[in-house]
Design a protein around this motif. Structure first.
Motif, PDB file in Angstrom:
ATOM      1  N   ILE A 300       0.829  -1.178  -0.143  1.00  0.00           N
ATOM      2  CA  ILE A 300       0.060  -0.021  -0.150  1.00  0.00           C
ATOM      3  C   ILE A 300       0.823   1.376  -0.051  1.00  0.00           C
ATOM      4  N   ARG A 301       1.952   1.183   0.781  1.00  0.00           N
ATOM      5  CA  ARG A 301       2.873   2.421   0.833  1.00  0.00           C
ATOM      6  C   ARG A 301       3.615   2.554  -0.436  1.00  0.00           C
ATOM      7  N   ILE A 302       3.923   1.518  -1.197  1.00  0.00           N
ATOM      8  CA  ILE A 302       4.543   1.669  -2.476  1.00  0.00           C
ATOM      9  C   ILE A 302       3.532   2.103  -3.464  1.00  0.00           C
ATOM     10  N   GLY A 303       2.236   1.610  -3.343  1.00  0.00           N
ATOM     11  CA  GLY A 303       1.221   2.051  -4.303  1.00  0.00           C
ATOM     12  C   GLY A 303       0.765   3.605  -4.403  1.00  0.00           C
ATOM     13  N   LYS A 304       1.088   4.168  -3.076  1.00  0.00           N
ATOM     14  CA  LYS A 304       0.799   5.571  -2.857  1.00  0.00           C
ATOM     15  C   LYS A 304       2.012   6.364  -3.781  1.00  0.00           C
ATOM     16  N   GLN A 305       3.041   5.895  -4.092  1.00  0.00           N
ATOM     17  CA  GLN A 305       3.927   6.572  -4.738  1.00  0.00           C
ATOM     18  C   GLN A 305       4.441   5.776  -5.861  1.00  0.00           C
ATOM     19  N   LEU A 306       3.674   5.094  -6.538  1.00  0.00           N
ATOM     20  CA  LEU A 306       4.409   4.166  -7.508  1.00  0.00           C
ATOM     21  C   LEU A 306       4.935   5.043  -8.777  1.00  0.00           C
ATOM     22  N   ASP A 307       4.309   6.116  -8.980  1.00  0.00           N
ATOM     23  CA  ASP A 307       4.758   6.948 -10.056  1.00  0.00           C
ATOM     24  C   ASP A 307       6.231   7.575  -9.843  1.00  0.00           C
ATOM     25  N   GLN A 308       6.737   7.199  -8.577  1.00  0.00           N
ATOM     26  CA  GLN A 308       8.335   7.677  -8.394  1.00  0.00           C
ATOM     27  C   GLN A 308       9.017   6.394  -8.559  1.00  0.00           C
ATOM     28  N   ALA A 309       8.684   5.202  -8.974  1.00  0.00           N
ATOM     29  CA  ALA A 309       9.548   3.900  -9.044  1.00  0.00           C
ATOM     30  C   ALA A 309      10.289   3.746 -10.213  1.00  0.00           C
ATOM     31  N   LYS A 310      11.254   2.800 -10.297  1.00  0.00           N
ATOM     32  CA  LYS A 310      11.908   2.628 -11.301  1.00  0.00           C
ATOM     33  C   LYS A 310      11.616   0.884 -11.845  1.00  0.00           C
TER      34      LYS A 310
END
Length: 556
Positions: A300-310
């Motif tokens: 859930i924490r990753i999903g909130k800022q997935l647009d910053q992932a590589k």
């Protein structure tokens, strides 16, 4: 009194036995004590002697809750020798002196009062000394909790963290350039630091958990708390983790407990940590077989800022016993669901970034020669779903399919058609369609479909061009009509201006004549008044009037 040297363990044992002599073993270390001196400082020893006058006191003191070093300090104090108090030994010393009843109720010169005074004046005012005291008190943790020593340390730490949250360590900033972030301390700040900052992450989990929990309740900045939690995981899990074969089952169980506890402590805000660090913690949670609630919390924490992932963040290997699925597809699916469920910004750039991320991820995994068809199709479907509503074409998906077919040249024609089913030919650009018609790796049926779609696109382009030309012609005619109307209006305006000018001229001339006539009439009226003529226009026919004679003045 002078300090008695203790060179080794044998020097602690009295060489000459006496009636007041007492030998006590703490751990494996023997101590030779004097019962009378010990009783003069300890109320517990006095009570034991009264209840068991004939018993061996050494047997009654076998359950002393302290190590040999702490008991040595107590023994030295009872025998009148000076003792050295420090942050490392003060908490066990307070606990043992309280256990032995060495307080002011029994003796004015008591050890408990001296130890508590040192604790309040030398330990509590300093963050570093508090950390040292807590770190050395793990063996007497229960007693420390009961005596309120831990609460005193906790309140002092909260006050200091409220004034300066950097006591918890430096923040881990989210880099806008590459999005990787990381635990990169400020070297300049470290270089000019006056003293070394004791790290909260050196404490055991039993102490660290209540400290962080209480700091969250007292509104310490969450970015500092999150950074401290990540560094704790790095110290106790990441840096000492290995494969299942190299790590014992007890260590894995402890690490699993640590990662599950840290997940509960982590705040749920956005951008408190870089997205890559959340992925790192998720990987270890999966590897350590943490609870589903723990893994779901990280997702859930990753999903909130997935647009910053590589792309490398999404390469989560499957932990199943079978190797048919190389990547954890369901985990990625849950992360995507969390992203779309928690995205509350009006800016659509986040959706576009995630769509691009999924296309790049699909192209990256397509290079894996061991990637099976079902896995690739599932990932391609997720990539296409992520692009919905973003008005993006299917060129990225087509490129990934082309890479997959190139790396898996052994696929049959039917399998290739199955792979290409996820591709939406209607959203392919003209360049992609042109490339596909010449692509020998594509199945014949797919090439035919691409040619058909290319023909449709060409026809739509021609129709649109003709419509635009027709629309342009109509617009030109409308513009010509408007121009003619404007010219007519301009002519009419000029005519009206000319008429207005003439009317104004006539009005001006008429006003002048009226003023002249008025002047003449006024002069004539004055003359008539002088001659006694009426001003009535009807009387103008008679130049003069007869003068009336009053009857009174008439001549008879």
């Amino acid at each position: 009194m002078t300090e008695r040297p203790y060179a080794d363990a044998s020097s602690r044992v009295s060489k000459s036995a006496s009636s007041t002599g007492l030998e006590v073993h703490v751990g494996s270390m023997p101590f030779a004590l004097d019962k009378e001196l010990l009783a003069s400082k300890s109320a517990k020893v006095v009570a034991l002697l009264k209840e068991n006058s004939n018993a061996d006191l050494s047997c009654l003191l076998h359950d002393i809750p302290a190590d040999s070093d702490t008991f040595e300090l107590v023994a030295r104090f009872c025998h009148g020798y000076a003792i050295h108090m420090s942050s490392e030994n003060i908490v066990p010393l307070i606990c043992l002196s309280f256990h032995l009843g060495m307080d002011e109720n029994h003796c004015n010169d008591n050890l408990l009062s001296k130890a508590v005074t040192f604790f309040e004046q030398r330990v509590l005012p300093s963050w570093n000394e508090i950390i040292k005291a807590l770190r050395s008190s793990e063996k007497s943790l229960q007693q420390m909790m009961q005596l309120g020593l831990f609460d005193a340390c906790l309140q002092a730490m909260i006050a200091k963290a409220s004034d300066n949250p950097q006591h918890l360590g430096e923040r881990i900033t989210v880099s806008r350039n590459d999005g990787d972030g990381g635990d990169k301390p400020n070297a300049k700040r470290r270089l000019f630091a006056l003293d070394w900052q004791e790290d909260l992450t050196t404490l055991s989990l039993q102490l660290y958990e209540p400290i962080i929990y209480t700091m969250k309740q007292h509104e310490i900045p969450l970015e500092y708390i999150s950074a401290s939690i990540y560094r704790y995981a790095k110290k106790w899990i990441f840096c000492c983790s290995g494969g299942r074969e190299t790590v014992s089952i007890y260590k894995r169980r402890y690490q699993r407990n640590v990662i599950e506890t840290l997940e509960k402590l982590l705040p749920h805000g956005r951008e408190l940590l870089p997205c890559s660090l959340f992925f790192e913690m998720l990987r270890f949670a999966i590897e350590l077989e943490a609870s589903s609630g723990c893994r779901n919390g990280f997702e859930i924490r990753i999903g909130k800022q997935l647009d910053q992932a590589k792309v490398k963040d999404l390469l989560i290997p499957s932990q199943g016993y079978t190797k048919d699925v190389q990547y954890d597809i369901e985990c990625i699916r849950r992360i995507l669901k969390a992203f779309y469920g928690n995205y509350d910004s009006s800016d659509a750039s986040g959706f576009i970034k995630v769509a691009e991320l999924m296309e790049e991820f699909l192209a990256a995994v397509a290079c894996d020669a061991s990637l099976v068809i079902d896995t690739f199709i599932s990932l391609a479907e997720m990539s296409m779903a992520a692009a919905l509503g973003t008005k993006r074409n299917s060129d990225g998906t087509y490129r990934a399919i082309d890479i997959y077919l190139e790396k898996h040249a052994y696929l049959t024609e039917k399998e290739k058609e199955q792979v290409c089913k996820v591709l939406d030919f209607r959203k392919m650009s003209a360049e992609a369609c042109e490339h596909a018609t010449k692509n020998e790796r594509l199945p014949v049926r797919v090439v035919v479909q691409v040619l058909f779609m290319a023909q449709l696109q060409l026809r739509e382009t021609l129709v649109r061009a003709a419509y635009d030309d027709d629309k342009t012609g109509k617009e030109d005619e409308e513009e010509e009509e408007v121009r003619l109307e404007m010219e007519k209006m301009s002519i009419k305006v000029k005519e009206l201006e000319k008429d207005c000018h003439e009317m104004k001229k006539e009005i001006t001339n008429g006003s002048n004549r009226q003023r002249l006539n008025k002047g003449k009439l006024s002069l004539w009226s004055e003359m008539k008044r002088k001659f006694g003529c009426s001003t009535n226009m009807d009387d103008l026919h008679c130049p003069t009037k007869k003068k009336k004679v009053h009857p009174k003045w008439s001549i008879i």
